[in-house]
Design a protein around this motif. Sequence first.
Motif, PDB file in Angstrom:
ATOM      1  N   LEU A 175       0.832  -1.202   0.000  1.00 15.00           N
ATOM      2  CA  LEU A 175       0.000   0.000   0.000  1.00 15.00           C
ATOM      3  C   LEU A 175       0.863   1.247   0.000  1.00 15.00           C
ATOM      4  CD1 LEU A 175      -2.842   1.366   0.416  1.00 15.00           C
ATOM      5  CD2 LEU A 175      -2.359   1.238   2.873  1.00 15.00           C
ATOM      6  N   LEU A 176       0.478   2.207  -0.831  1.00 11.95           N
ATOM      7  CA  LEU A 176       1.076   3.541  -0.781  1.00 11.95           C
ATOM      8  C   LEU A 176       0.035   4.493  -0.204  1.00 11.95           C
ATOM      9  CD1 LEU A 176       3.267   2.317  -2.644  1.00 11.95           C
ATOM     10  CD2 LEU A 176       3.253   4.478  -3.893  1.00 11.95           C
ATOM     11  N   PRO A 177       0.082   4.775   1.090  1.00 12.18           N
ATOM     12  CA  PRO A 177      -0.929   5.658   1.687  1.00 12.18           C
ATOM     13  C   PRO A 177      -0.708   7.107   1.263  1.00 12.18           C
ATOM     14  CG  PRO A 177       0.712   5.051   3.325  1.00 12.18           C
ATOM     15  CD  PRO A 177       1.038   4.259   2.087  1.00 12.18           C
ATOM     16  N   TYR A 178      -1.814   7.841   1.242  1.00  9.22           N
ATOM     17  CA  TYR A 178      -1.780   9.263   0.896  1.00  9.22           C
ATOM     18  C   TYR A 178      -2.070  10.080   2.150  1.00  9.22           C
ATOM     19  CZ  TYR A 178      -3.054  13.712  -1.320  1.00  9.22           C
ATOM     20  OH  TYR A 178      -3.119  15.033  -1.689  1.00  9.22           O
ATOM     21  N   LEU A 179      -1.169  10.993   2.475  1.00  9.68           N
ATOM     22  CA  LEU A 179      -1.363  11.881   3.621  1.00  9.68           C
ATOM     23  C   LEU A 179      -1.942  13.205   3.135  1.00  9.68           C
ATOM     24  CD1 LEU A 179       1.820  11.316   5.828  1.00  9.68           C
ATOM     25  CD2 LEU A 179      -0.388  10.176   5.930  1.00  9.68           C
ATOM     26  N   ALA A 180      -3.203  13.428   3.473  1.00  5.96           N
ATOM     27  CA  ALA A 180      -3.877  14.642   2.998  1.00  5.96           C
ATOM     28  C   ALA A 180      -3.233  15.902   3.566  1.00  5.96           C
ATOM     29  CB  ALA A 180      -5.357  14.583   3.373  1.00  5.96           C
ATOM     30  N   ALA A 181      -2.745  15.817   4.815  1.00  2.72           N
ATOM     31  CA  ALA A 181      -2.171  17.003   5.461  1.00  2.72           C
ATOM     32  C   ALA A 181      -0.963  17.535   4.688  1.00  2.72           C
ATOM     33  CB  ALA A 181      -1.791  16.677   6.899  1.00  2.72           C
ATOM     34  N   ARG A 210      -0.711  -0.563  -4.421  1.00  5.97           N
ATOM     35  CA  ARG A 210      -2.077  -0.054  -4.365  1.00  5.97           C
ATOM     36  C   ARG A 210      -2.077   1.402  -3.921  1.00  5.97           C
ATOM     37  NH1 ARG A 210      -6.724  -2.799  -3.719  1.00  5.97           N
ATOM     38  NH2 ARG A 210      -7.536  -0.693  -3.927  1.00  5.97           N
ATOM     39  N   SER A 211      -2.868   2.208  -4.616  1.00  5.05           N
ATOM     40  CA  SER A 211      -2.924   3.620  -4.281  1.00  5.05           C
ATOM     41  C   SER A 211      -4.260   4.210  -4.717  1.00  5.05           C
ATOM     42  CB  SER A 211      -1.786   4.379  -4.967  1.00  5.05           C
ATOM     43  OG  SER A 211      -1.907   5.769  -4.750  1.00  5.05           O
ATOM     44  N   GLU A 212      -4.748   5.156  -3.931  1.00  9.18           N
ATOM     45  CA  GLU A 212      -5.967   5.874  -4.301  1.00  9.18           C
ATOM     46  C   GLU A 212      -5.660   7.086  -5.186  1.00  9.18           C
ATOM     47  OE1 GLU A 212      -7.690   6.895  -0.572  1.00  9.18           O
ATOM     48  OE2 GLU A 212      -8.576   4.901  -0.254  1.00  9.18           O
ATOM     49  N   HIS A 213      -4.392   7.416  -5.317  1.00 10.36           N
ATOM     50  CA  HIS A 213      -3.980   8.592  -6.097  1.00 10.36           C
ATOM     51  C   HIS A 213      -2.920   8.176  -7.109  1.00 10.36           C
ATOM     52  CE1 HIS A 213      -5.954  11.606  -3.443  1.00 10.36           C
ATOM     53  NE2 HIS A 213      -5.779  10.659  -2.531  1.00 10.36           N
ATOM     54  N   PRO A 214      -2.803   8.898  -8.224  1.00  9.11           N
ATOM     55  CA  PRO A 214      -1.771   8.587  -9.212  1.00  9.11           C
ATOM     56  C   PRO A 214      -0.377   8.597  -8.576  1.00  9.11           C
ATOM     57  CG  PRO A 214      -3.327  10.179 -10.097  1.00  9.11           C
ATOM     58  CD  PRO A 214      -3.663  10.032  -8.646  1.00  9.11           C
ATOM     59  N   ILE A 215       0.445   7.643  -8.965  1.00  6.83           N
ATOM     60  CA  ILE A 215       1.803   7.546  -8.427  1.00  6.83           C
ATOM     61  C   ILE A 215       2.752   8.244  -9.393  1.00  6.83           C
ATOM     62  CG2 ILE A 215       3.601   5.984  -7.592  1.00  6.83           C
ATOM     63  CD1 ILE A 215       1.432   3.829  -7.289  1.00  6.83           C
ATOM     64  N   PRO A 216       3.382   9.326  -8.990  1.00  6.64           N
ATOM     65  CA  PRO A 216       4.304  10.042  -9.885  1.00  6.64           C
ATOM     66  C   PRO A 216       5.483   9.161 -10.289  1.00  6.64           C
ATOM     67  CG  PRO A 216       3.735  11.387  -7.970  1.00  6.64           C
ATOM     68  CD  PRO A 216       3.235  10.001  -7.684  1.00  6.64           C
ATOM     69  N   GLU A 217       6.039   9.459 -11.448  1.00  6.25           N
ATOM     70  CA  GLU A 217       7.182   8.693 -11.952  1.00  6.25           C
ATOM     71  C   GLU A 217       8.352   8.725 -10.974  1.00  6.25           C
ATOM     72  OE1 GLU A 217       8.010   6.715 -14.617  1.00  6.25           O
ATOM     73  OE2 GLU A 217       5.841   6.617 -14.892  1.00  6.25           O
ATOM     74  N   ARG A 230      13.353  -3.661 -10.593  1.00  3.92           N
ATOM     75  CA  ARG A 230      13.407  -2.905 -11.837  1.00  3.92           C
ATOM     76  C   ARG A 230      12.246  -1.912 -11.901  1.00  3.92           C
ATOM     77  NH1 ARG A 230      16.017  -5.085 -16.315  1.00  3.92           N
ATOM     78  NH2 ARG A 230      14.269  -4.476 -17.642  1.00  3.92           N
ATOM     79  N   LYS A 231      12.507  -0.745 -12.441  1.00  6.36           N
ATOM     80  CA  LYS A 231      11.477   0.290 -12.505  1.00  6.36           C
ATOM     81  C   LYS A 231      10.238  -0.198 -13.270  1.00  6.36           C
ATOM     82  CE  LYS A 231      10.724   5.070 -14.023  1.00  6.36           C
ATOM     83  NZ  LYS A 231      11.315   6.228 -14.746  1.00  6.36           N
ATOM     84  N   GLU A 232      10.457  -0.971 -14.330  1.00  8.33           N
ATOM     85  CA  GLU A 232       9.337  -1.475 -15.136  1.00  8.33           C
ATOM     86  C   GLU A 232       8.508  -2.504 -14.373  1.00  8.33           C
ATOM     87  OE1 GLU A 232      12.517  -1.632 -16.025  1.00  8.33           O
ATOM     88  OE2 GLU A 232      12.651   0.050 -17.445  1.00  8.33           O
ATOM     89  N   ALA A 233       9.072  -3.023 -13.275  1.00  4.07           N
ATOM     90  CA  ALA A 233       8.369  -4.042 -12.490  1.00  4.07           C
ATOM     91  C   ALA A 233       7.664  -3.444 -11.279  1.00  4.07           C
ATOM     92  CB  ALA A 233       9.346  -5.126 -12.042  1.00  4.07           C
ATOM     93  N   VAL A 234       7.621  -2.110 -11.173  1.00  2.28           N
ATOM     94  CA  VAL A 234       6.816  -1.445 -10.142  1.00  2.28           C
ATOM     95  C   VAL A 234       5.485  -1.083 -10.793  1.00  2.28           C
ATOM     96  CG1 VAL A 234       6.635   0.496  -8.561  1.00  2.28           C
ATOM     97  CG2 VAL A 234       8.860  -0.563  -8.979  1.00  2.28           C
ATOM     98  N   ILE A 235       4.447  -1.801 -10.418  1.00  2.60           N
ATOM     99  CA  ILE A 235       3.159  -1.706 -11.102  1.00  2.60           C
ATOM    100  C   ILE A 235       2.146  -0.955 -10.237  1.00  2.60           C
ATOM    101  CG2 ILE A 235       1.311  -3.029 -12.186  1.00  2.60           C
ATOM    102  CD1 ILE A 235       4.097  -3.447 -13.460  1.00  2.60           C
ATOM    103  N   PRO A 236       1.658   0.194 -10.705  1.00  5.50           N
ATOM    104  CA  PRO A 236       0.613   0.903  -9.945  1.00  5.50           C
ATOM    105  C   PRO A 236      -0.720   0.179 -10.056  1.00  5.50           C
ATOM    106  CG  PRO A 236       1.084   2.060 -11.990  1.00  5.50           C
ATOM    107  CD  PRO A 236       2.066   0.930 -11.923  1.00  5.50           C
ATOM    108  N   ALA A 237      -1.456   0.140  -8.946  1.00  5.62           N
ATOM    109  CA  ALA A 237      -2.774  -0.508  -8.924  1.00  5.62           C
ATOM    110  C   ALA A 237      -3.749   0.442  -8.251  1.00  5.62           C
ATOM    111  CB  ALA A 237      -2.705  -1.839  -8.180  1.00  5.62           C
ATOM    112  N   TYR A 238      -4.638   1.005  -9.050  1.00  2.64           N
ATOM    113  CA  TYR A 238      -5.566   2.010  -8.543  1.00  2.64           C
ATOM    114  C   TYR A 238      -6.949   1.402  -8.297  1.00  2.64           C
ATOM    115  CZ  TYR A 238      -1.860   4.971 -10.432  1.00  2.64           C
ATOM    116  OH  TYR A 238      -0.643   5.539 -10.701  1.00  2.64           O
ATOM    117  N   ASP A 239      -7.746   2.116  -7.513  1.00  5.84           N
ATOM    118  CA  ASP A 239      -9.117   1.677  -7.260  1.00  5.84           C
ATOM    119  C   ASP A 239      -9.895   1.674  -8.578  1.00  5.84           C
ATOM    120  OD1 ASP A 239      -8.388   1.572  -4.645  1.00  5.84           O
ATOM    121  OD2 ASP A 239      -9.532   3.337  -4.010  1.00  5.84           O
ATOM    122  N   LEU A 240     -10.753   0.658  -8.739  1.00  8.65           N
ATOM    123  CA  LEU A 240     -11.526   0.498  -9.968  1.00  8.65           C
ATOM    124  C   LEU A 240     -13.019   0.556  -9.679  1.00  8.65           C
ATOM    125  CD1 LEU A 240      -9.493  -2.539 -11.374  1.00  8.65           C
ATOM    126  CD2 LEU A 240      -9.182  -0.128 -11.959  1.00  8.65           C
TER     127      LEU A 240
END
Length: 547
Positions: A175-181, A210-217, A230-240
């Motif tokens: 999980l990549l949590p998003y801190l709103a603050a 997993r992330s609720e927000h886009p993951i910057p490059e 490998r960078k190509e093996a880091v796969i973003p997974a967003y809510d669907l």
Amino acid sequence: MARYVFITGGVVSSLGKGLASAALGALLQARGFSVRLRKLDPYLNVDPGTMSPFEHGEVFVTDDGAETDLDLGHYERFTGVSARKTDSVSSGRIYSNVLEKERRGDYLGKTIQVIPHVTNEIKDFLKIGDSEVDFMLCEIGGTVGDIEGLPFFEAIRQFGQDRPRGQCIFMHLTLLPYLAASGELKTKPTQHSVKELRSIGLQPDVLVCRSEHPIPEKEIAKIALFCNVRKEAVIPAYDLKTIYEAPLAYHRAGLDQAVLDAFGISPAPRPNLERWTDVMDRLTHAEGEVRVAIVGKYTQLEDAYKSIAEALTHGGMANRTRVRAEWIDAEIFEREDPAPYLEPFHAILVPGGFGERGTEGKIKAAQYAREKRIPYLGICLGMQMAVIEAARNLAGITTAGSEEFDHETGKKRFVPVVYHLKEWVQGNHVVARKQGDDKGGTMRLGAYTANLLPGSKVAQIYGSTQIEERHRHRYEVDIQYRAQLEACGLIFSGMSPDGRLPEIVEVRDHPWFIGVQFHPELKSKPFAPHPLFADFVRAAVEGARLV
């Protein structure tokens, strides 16, 4: 020899390992590979069969009679590959096998330890069916660091070392949590999760974040650097919006390509994703909507009826209709008139369950559907309650009930229209059961054949007079009341081959009223909706047009 993908999770549970595994299986199939998916659960229950639906969700049943984790339902729905007993194992089963061997003396007097005896048992399980498929996808339940999961992590570490180089890879979901603050995504939980994984000897080849927000490059690059991936093996997974978008979304994110690259499969076969584009087209271009009431007893946790919810969605897809399923606690109808609750709905479904709680409410729901001529589908206990309702209100057996409920209280209150099954035929042998038997694994489980009455509604729906469906129950409708009930319009339209066990009932001269002893939802898929659910939704659509 199969290639193995081990899927683990970190940070928190319920991130979607099962869905990611199922989607990956579907994508590998789309590229022409054969797959099988497995679940290794760390809990000490031998299987989920005795666990509360409120705690664990539904129990998924295989054709060969295994009670398994609900993730196996995802595997089947996404790949169409029928699960088997050998596709699900728990710590409880592993330890039980080891202790049985110790009691028999199979270890020749050795001191029994987690390493090597428990880990060897896990590795033996992983090898089953090794030569049958191109890819074996194995999901480890829980999260890295869970104490009960350590034997499984150690076993897959050893397994990866035992196999030829390039035959096993590790996929880790975090999980990549998003801190709103601060307005930023935090990568540290993922870094620490991978660090924990590496401390027990496992280096992930693919990271799914997993992330609720886009993951910057720049964050993807940071994760790759600090997690040694490998960078190509880091796969973003967003809510669907729907789980059935997962194969297409993961393909766009590069998951299947990352996995094939990790195995060194190049050039990779091009994927054919027509199946999933059609699924999404049917979901996103619905031409109408129907409301279906699910009157159940585990409504506080929707995962308790996961396969039913998905099968209704599939039935809607078959009719290009959006199905709005709404959950109603059956106990409400034991105190209140069901009419105000059920009037807004186009169809009523009463699912299975165990115990007396809520059953009188289910009986009232069946009565309402029968009298108001609303499409009704009763599954397992839902069929039994429909039979009891007909016995009471049509056949004049006013104290009709189930032996199950009398057994709970120790009092004789009902005429047992539904009784405890003492023996039945399974394959070429007779299975015997007693009331006092252990609860786990002692039901009529798995696929059984049923013969359908020619000309009946169900025979028309299936387009056949013989079917095979999956069961999970201890109690059966008693055929001694068949003549009375059929004289009142409740037809026994499906029976076991020996004619002893009712499998399907339907109400004569009703637009659509069917009860089934089995669980049709377990065999429904988005690209192959179960015929009962497809026709149930069709009937709901027709009813909606008449309103």
